[in-house]
Design an enzyme around this catalytic site. Structure first.
Site, PDB file in Angstrom:
ATOM      1  CE1 TYR A  88       1.334  -0.117   4.239  1.00 29.66           C
ATOM      2  CE2 TYR A  88       0.057   2.101   4.436  1.00 29.66           C
ATOM      3  CZ  TYR A  88       0.737   1.033   4.788  1.00 29.66           C
ATOM      4  OH  TYR A  88       1.666   1.348   6.092  1.00 29.66           O
TER       5      TYR A  88
ATOM      6  CE  LYS B 239       3.280   3.159   3.013  1.00 31.06           C
ATOM      7  NZ  LYS B 239       3.309   3.382   4.564  1.00 31.06           N
TER       8      LYS B 239
ATOM      9  NE  ARG C 135     -13.243 -20.583  -9.100  1.00 28.72           N
ATOM     10  CZ  ARG C 135     -13.275 -20.965 -10.260  1.00 28.72           C
ATOM     11  NH1 ARG C 135     -12.829 -22.501 -10.235  1.00 28.72           N
ATOM     12  NH2 ARG C 135     -13.344 -20.498 -11.219  1.00 28.72           N
TER      13      ARG C 135
ATOM     14  NE  ARG D 236       6.659   4.214   0.342  1.00 29.01           N
ATOM     15  CZ  ARG D 236       6.614   5.026   1.312  1.00 29.01           C
ATOM     16  NH1 ARG D 236       7.501   5.070   2.061  1.00 29.01           N
ATOM     17  NH2 ARG D 236       5.625   5.631   1.383  1.00 29.01           N
TER      18      ARG D 236
END
Ligand SMILES: Cc1ncc(COP(=O)(O)O)c(C=O)c1O
Length: 292
Positions: A36, A153, A104, A55
Site C-alpha cells: 500500500y 510497505k 477459490r 515505492r
C-alpha cells in the site's frame, strides 16, 4: 450524516465506500498479502507522487507481483478521487493498495494468474494540531518486533499495530523502535535525531521503511544548511539527542519533546526542527499550482 470517505475506487469502479465489496477469500483479507501507499495532497496537488508510485512498484516486486496499473492509470485514479472528494482544494491524503487477489480457496502458495485487487480512496488530511508544534510529542520506545523485510510497505501491519498501541496505552503519540541497541523506525513514522548539531537518520536497509518524507526532510535540511547524514543511531545516542523528530506522509515533520517520560533536549521543540518545519511550509506553498 455524511460518510467520512464518500467515494472510493475498487477494481475499475468508483462507488460510495460503504457499498464497496471484496471477497472474503481475498489474500489481503486472509494473509495481509498486499502492498500500500499513503500520499499527502496539498491544495489538490499530490506531493511526491513519483516517489510513492516507485515505492509501491518496488514493494510489489519484492512480493513477487507486477504493478497491475500503468503510471498513467494510477494518475487517472488519483485525479478522479481528488476531484470527487468535493473538498474544494483542501488538504487530503490518498490511500491505495494492491492485494494478490481472491482465489477459490485458501492457499499459502499463491495461484498464478489471479487478478489483483486494487483499492484506493482519498480523505481529508487533518491539520497538525498547534499543541504539537508548540509543545512537541510524547513518545515511548519499544523493541522492534517487526519482520525481517521492513523495507516492503506491506499491508501486513500487525506488529506496527501492536507497537502503536503501546504508545496509546502510555498516553503518548508514537512508539520509537530499537533493535539490537540501534534506532530503526517508529510504528508508522521515520525517526531523525540531532546529535552534536548534525541531523542523523538510520540508513535505509531491510530493517526500516524507505520513508518518502524522510527524503524531503533531508533535502530541506541540506537546502537551509543543516548538516545531515544517513548513519546509525545507537540507543544511548538517541536518549542523549539534542532533538528528536518523527516524519511521515500524514505528519510532515514533528518534534518529539519527551521520550519514555524524560525530556528530549530542553523538553521543547528544537530550533533545528523549527527551521526545517518552516522550510517545509514554504516549500509546500512554492509547489502550489505546479504540474504534478
Ligand atoms: C514504519 C514506517 N516508517 C516510516 C514511515 C514514513 O514513511 P512515509 O514518509 O513515506 O510516509 C511510515 C509511514 O507509514 C511507516 O509506517
Amino acid at each position: 450524516m455524511a460518510a467520512p470517505f464518500p467515494t472510493c475506487y475498487l477494481n475499475g469502479d468508483y462507488l460510495p465506500i460503504g457499498e464497496a465489496r471484496v471477497s472474503p477469500l481475498d489474500r489481503g483479507f486472509l494473509f495481509g498479502d498486499g502492498a500500500y501507499e499513503v500520499m499527502p495532497v496539498y491544495g489538490g496537488r499530490p506531493f511526491r507522487l513519483e516517489a510513492h508510485c516507485n515505492r509501491l512498484t518496488r514493494s510489489l516486486a519484492e512480493l513477487r507481483m507486477g504493478d497491475p496499473l500503468s503510471r498513467e492509470q494510477w494518475r487517472e485514479i488519483f485525479s478522479s478521487l481528488i476531484e470527487r472528494s468535493g473538498d474544494g482544494g483542501g488538504d487530503q491524503y490518498l490511500y491505495w493498495q494492491v492485494t494478490r487477489g481472491a482465489e477459490r480457496g485458501r492457499n499459502h502458495a499463491p495461484l498464478p494468474e489471479v487478478p489483483r485487487t486494487v483499492f484506493a480512496f482519498s480523505c481529508p488530511l487533518p491539520a497538525i494540531p498547534s499543541t504539537v508544534l508548540e509543545k512537541g510529542l510524547a513518545c515511548v520506545t519499544a523493541a522492534d518486533t517487526r519482520w525481517a523485510r521492513c523495507d516492503i510497505k506491506s499491508t501486513a501491519l500487525l506488529a506496527n499495530v501492536l507497537l502503536r498501541q503501546l504508545a496509546v496505552d502510555a498516553g503518548a503519540a508514537e512508539t520509537i523502535l530499537l533493535r539490537d541497541g540501534q534506532l530503526t523506525d517508529a510504528s508508522a513514522s521515520a525517526v531523525h535525531a540531532v546529535i552534536g548539531g548534525e541531523l542523523r537518520t538510520p540508513p535505509n536497509s531491510r530493517e526500516i521503511l524507505p520513508s518518502t518524507t524522510r527524503t524531503v526532510v533531508e533535502e530541506l535540511a541540506a537546502r537551509i544548511g543543516i548538516p545531515w547524514r544517513a548513519a546509525p543511531v545507537s540507543e544511548t545516542e538517541l536518549r542523549g539527542a539534542e532533538e528528536i523528530w518523527i516524519s511521515a506522509a500524514t505528519r510532515e515533520v514533528q518534534p518529539v519533546s519527551s521520550l519514555d517520560g524524560r525530556p528530549v533536549g530542553g523538553g521543547r521543540p528544537g530550533v533545528l526542527w523549527r527551521r526545517v518545519y518552516e522550510e517545509f511550509q514554504r516549500w509546500k506553498r512554492e509547489l502550489q499550482g505546479k504540474p504534478w
